[in-house]
Design an enzyme around this catalytic site. Sequence first.
Site, PDB file in Angstrom:
ATOM      1  N   HIS A  84      20.693  39.508  48.404  1.00  0.00           N
ATOM      2  CA  HIS A  84      19.720  40.593  48.353  1.00  0.00           C
ATOM      3  C   HIS A  84      20.067  41.460  49.252  1.00  0.00           C
ATOM      4  O   HIS A  84      19.818  41.302  50.589  1.00  0.00           O
ATOM      5  CB  HIS A  84      18.271  39.976  48.508  1.00  0.00           C
ATOM      6  CG  HIS A  84      17.130  40.969  48.197  1.00  0.00           C
ATOM      7  ND1 HIS A  84      16.939  42.182  49.031  1.00  0.00           N
ATOM      8  CD2 HIS A  84      16.342  40.962  47.381  1.00  0.00           C
ATOM      9  CE1 HIS A  84      16.153  42.885  48.474  1.00  0.00           C
ATOM     10  NE2 HIS A  84      15.790  42.384  47.355  1.00  0.00           N
ATOM     11  N   GLU A 137      44.920  69.993  32.109  1.00  0.00           N
ATOM     12  CA  GLU A 137      44.737  68.624  31.395  1.00  0.00           C
ATOM     13  C   GLU A 137      44.056  67.526  32.040  1.00  0.00           C
ATOM     14  O   GLU A 137      43.173  66.832  31.736  1.00  0.00           O
ATOM     15  CB  GLU A 137      45.930  68.265  30.944  1.00  0.00           C
ATOM     16  CG  GLU A 137      46.669  69.233  29.840  1.00  0.00           C
ATOM     17  CD  GLU A 137      47.877  68.745  29.367  1.00  0.00           C
ATOM     18  OE1 GLU A 137      48.617  69.273  28.246  1.00  0.00           O
ATOM     19  OE2 GLU A 137      48.772  68.000  30.225  1.00  0.00           O
ATOM     20  N   SER A 152      60.543  64.668  32.911  1.00  0.00           N
ATOM     21  CA  SER A 152      61.745  64.002  33.049  1.00  0.00           C
ATOM     22  C   SER A 152      62.987  64.319  32.179  1.00  0.00           C
ATOM     23  O   SER A 152      64.008  63.927  32.411  1.00  0.00           O
ATOM     24  CB  SER A 152      61.544  62.543  33.270  1.00  0.00           C
ATOM     25  OG  SER A 152      61.141  62.027  31.782  1.00  0.00           O
ATOM     26  N   LYS A 173      60.522  72.711  30.906  1.00  0.00           N
ATOM     27  CA  LYS A 173      59.038  72.766  30.473  1.00  0.00           C
ATOM     28  C   LYS A 173      58.238  72.937  31.883  1.00  0.00           C
ATOM     29  O   LYS A 173      58.609  72.646  32.966  1.00  0.00           O
ATOM     30  CB  LYS A 173      58.563  71.119  30.185  1.00  0.00           C
ATOM     31  CG  LYS A 173      59.226  70.485  28.991  1.00  0.00           C
ATOM     32  CD  LYS A 173      58.499  71.207  27.780  1.00  0.00           C
ATOM     33  CE  LYS A 173      56.945  70.849  27.546  1.00  0.00           C
ATOM     34  NZ  LYS A 173      56.864  69.529  27.297  1.00  0.00           N
ATOM     35  N   THR A 181      38.967  84.601  16.980  1.00  0.00           N
ATOM     36  CA  THR A 181      37.810  83.828  16.635  1.00  0.00           C
ATOM     37  C   THR A 181      38.572  82.696  15.566  1.00  0.00           C
ATOM     38  O   THR A 181      39.442  83.202  14.874  1.00  0.00           O
ATOM     39  CB  THR A 181      36.726  84.548  15.879  1.00  0.00           C
ATOM     40  OG1 THR A 181      37.377  85.483  14.817  1.00  0.00           O
ATOM     41  CG2 THR A 181      35.999  85.516  16.865  1.00  0.00           C
ATOM     42  N   HIS A 182      38.186  81.714  15.667  1.00  0.00           N
ATOM     43  CA  HIS A 182      39.023  80.494  14.937  1.00  0.00           C
ATOM     44  C   HIS A 182      40.243  80.386  15.246  1.00  0.00           C
ATOM     45  O   HIS A 182      40.972  79.800  14.497  1.00  0.00           O
ATOM     46  CB  HIS A 182      38.733  80.810  13.551  1.00  0.00           C
ATOM     47  CG  HIS A 182      37.384  80.937  12.987  1.00  0.00           C
ATOM     48  ND1 HIS A 182      36.333  79.997  12.736  1.00  0.00           N
ATOM     49  CD2 HIS A 182      36.558  82.088  12.857  1.00  0.00           C
ATOM     50  CE1 HIS A 182      35.044  80.470  12.545  1.00  0.00           C
ATOM     51  NE2 HIS A 182      35.225  81.850  12.269  1.00  0.00           N
TER      52      HIS A 182
END
Length: 430
Positions: free
Chosen positions: A68, A275, A263, A268, A140-141
């Site tokens: 407790h 993310e 890698s 890149k 839009t879309h």
Amino acid sequence: MIARYTRPEMGAIWSDENKYRCWLRVEQAASDTLAAAGIVPKEAAKAIREKGNFSVARINEIEAEVRHDVIAFTTAVAEHIGPESRWLHYGLTSTDVVDTAQALQVLEASKIIRNGIMQLTDVLRTRALEFKHTPMIGRTHGVHAEPTTFGLKLLVWYSEMQRNLARFDAAAEDMRIGKLSGAVGTFGHLKPEYEESICAELGLKPALVATQVVQRDRHAAYLGALAVLASTLDKIATEIRHLQRTEVREAEEFFSEKQKGSSAMPHKRNPITCEQISGLARVVRSNSQAALENVALWHERDISHSSAERVILPDSTILADYLLHKTTGLIAKLFVYPVRMLKNMESTGGLIFSGQLLLDLAEAGMSREDAYKLVQTHAMRAWKEDLVFRDEVKKVPEITKLLSPEKLDRAFDYKRQLANVDAIFKRVLA
């Protein structure tokens, strides 16, 4: 991962050491109030205030036997106080201490989160003004629609963060609540005025009515506010991820000279911060679901909420702090490419001005139905055959007989559609 990124001040709030310090603050405030009321001897309250102490290791050692946590805590504190410890925890039940102390922790965490919200809001405002009149295509879309500015995109986020601040302030204020009304909330051993005095000493408000626990709708609203906040940060990160796509390349998160994106592929430059923000926002949102489940407890109390809160309150506040910090850095150091924005806006050869051409033809006397059909026909042909829509409509007699060359050129002037940008900024920033 969370521990790795926790900023020290936020992590310390949820440490066992600080949790038990908050428990001790509640116990000492209670003793002081009861001593002033003549219930607890003043020398006992003085001893509890001056000698009350503990070590986390000792509490853990006792808890391993008694199973407790509050009893382990009071036993460890009593060892430092001596004979006067019989007045420690007088008239209280465990949750009186735990829930009231938890409010102190949330109050500390909320100050840090609020500061983070203000910092992000300031950065968004600054960059919105910087790119106030930087034209880009609105989508839009995911499809080119009509011109907008990058500043307006940032201004939308700024305005949303203002709403997040209001929601968070309200939720945090609802959590600034203490409760010392006993085992089922009836003040069976103390009086309401004692609770009011104890809470006032701690900088809290007393719950107007409670069971053994502070009602968990407050906690659900607080974690809900954090979930909405995290969703806004996810929204910002998701938009920047889209803008950073190779085909778009209108904005990009900061990438240092020594940074590497892959890698295997040296070229890149990945939106890893965005993310991370999007991924961790999902955790905050999922925690809010657990907080909603905690609202429904059995009768005057069970402890099904307790185990979940030991995870979701620290994790959600730590993550909110981290996500705010990361998003602020993301916006402050964001690479923005106005030339690319303009190039993309012009890439469809004026198709994005079809709506303005429709209105101009209707204003010149053509029925809206005929104008729509005529403009759409040539727009679809330009789209299909990769033609310059702006040039093609200048060859259509039905159009040129109603619109002069000057009026046709004005139909394709993006500045015309962005004439109210200043008015929007004034409305938001007023």
